[in-house]
Design a protein around this motif. Structure first.
Motif, short mmCIF file in Angstrom:
data_model
loop_
_atom_site.label_atom_id
_atom_site.label_comp_id
_atom_site.label_asym_id
_atom_site.label_seq_id
_atom_site.Cartn_x
_atom_site.Cartn_y
_atom_site.Cartn_z
N ARG A 73 12.37 -15.25 -10.98
CA ARG A 73 12.93 -16.85 -9.98
C ARG A 73 11.03 -15.52 -9.66
O ARG A 73 10.60 -14.51 -9.62
N ARG A 120 6.83 -22.32 -8.97
CA ARG A 120 8.15 -23.51 -10.04
C ARG A 120 6.36 -23.99 -10.48
O ARG A 120 6.78 -24.07 -11.96
N ARG A 126 8.79 -16.16 -2.01
CA ARG A 126 9.94 -16.55 -1.28
C ARG A 126 9.78 -16.09 0.69
O ARG A 126 10.34 -16.71 0.82
N SER A 169 20.48 -21.84 -11.38
CA SER A 169 20.79 -20.36 -10.89
C SER A 169 21.60 -19.55 -12.89
O SER A 169 20.95 -18.77 -12.72
N GLU A 226 8.33 -20.92 -3.25
CA GLU A 226 9.06 -20.65 -4.34
C GLU A 226 8.49 -21.61 -4.86
O GLU A 226 8.48 -21.64 -6.21
N TYR A 271 21.18 -19.42 -4.92
CA TYR A 271 21.37 -18.26 -5.52
C TYR A 271 22.18 -16.82 -5.03
O TYR A 271 22.54 -16.93 -5.53
N VAL A 292 18.82 -18.35 -14.14
CA VAL A 292 18.00 -16.93 -14.08
C VAL A 292 19.33 -15.80 -13.78
O VAL A 292 18.74 -15.23 -14.21
#
Length: 242
Positions: free
Chosen positions: A200, A215, A206, A190, A211, A88, A193
């Motif tokens: 995200r 999710r 991150r 992607s 990450e 991404y 998003v």
């Protein structure tokens, strides 16, 4: 010669994000068509049982680690990966860099309307960005031929394909020479998003390599897919040094 390391048989280019962006932009200047893959641990595990996918990953022009687990696993390989290069973020950097150029994009994939919404938002986010076409990821054989013809007619510099792995990698491999795009990249979810349908993980998640955990807690239906992560880690540990 590009430096590579191997994680459970999958070759990864040893690059930083900046180097990956530069490499991708360099492919635009080379002859022929090229494709970029962004495997995470799930895709690595899938490739171990899917010979066709493994072959495609080994033939890709650039393979970057889209997953902190892959970076972790590299410490047991001959060369360590320097950082995670999320697909991404790679595409976002490419759009930012190329917005002022004559290079063009085509968005292919996602549910009906998602790619179109993503395209509008990206052109607003990056003034000057040229997205010459969009199409959703739902098609039969007849519609697929029309999609290929449309992409060929629009002749994008970069084709982003969001069909989910491994379908997108196989589609790119089978069709890139037909569509004529200079570079094709498999981008998974992607477009969702970009369109604002999926958020995200916050930067702190991150930065800490969590990450995947974000999710899981925000999309609990993914738990079955997430079970591949501990299997990936155990497989890496079991096969280290071989």
């Amino acid at each position: 010669m590009n430096r590579k390391t191997h994680i459970l048989g999958v070759p990864f280019d040893v690059v930083t994000m900046d180097e990956a962006v530069a490499r991708a932009e360099g492919l635009l200047k080379e002859k022929g068509q090229h494709f970029i893959c962004t495997p995470n641990p799930e895709i690595v595990m899938e490739a171990r049982k899917d010979a066709e996918l493994m072959s495609i990953l080994r033939e890709a022009d650039l393979v970057v680690p889209d997953g902190i687990g892959v970076v972790w696993a590299s410490k047991y390989s001959e060369i360590r990966l320097q950082e995670r290069v999320a697909g991404y973020d790679l595409t976002q950097n490419l759009m930012a860099d190329l917005a002022a150029s004559e290079e063009t994009f085509y968005f292919f994939g996602g549910a009906p309307g998602v790619a179109a919404t993503a395209a509008r938002k990206m052109m607003k986010k990056y003034p000057g960005l040229k997205i010459v076409g969009v199409h959703n990821g739902y098609f039969d054989e007849k519609e697929e031929k029309k999609i290929i013809q449309d992409i060929k007619k629009k002749a994008p510099s970069i084709l982003l394909v969001g069909l989910g792995a491994p379908k997108q990698e196989k589609w790119i491999y089978d069709n890139i020479r037909l569509v004529g795009a200079k570079v094709a990249i498999g981008v998974g979810g992607s477009f969702d998003v970009m369109a604002g349908n999926v958020k995200r993980a916050p930067k702190i998640f991150r930065r800490l390599g969590l990450e995947w955990f974000h999710r899981l807690i925000t999309q609990p239906t993914r738990w079955r897919r997430m079970m591949r992560l501990p299997k990936f880690a155990l497989t890496v540990l079991r096969t280290r040094g071989r």
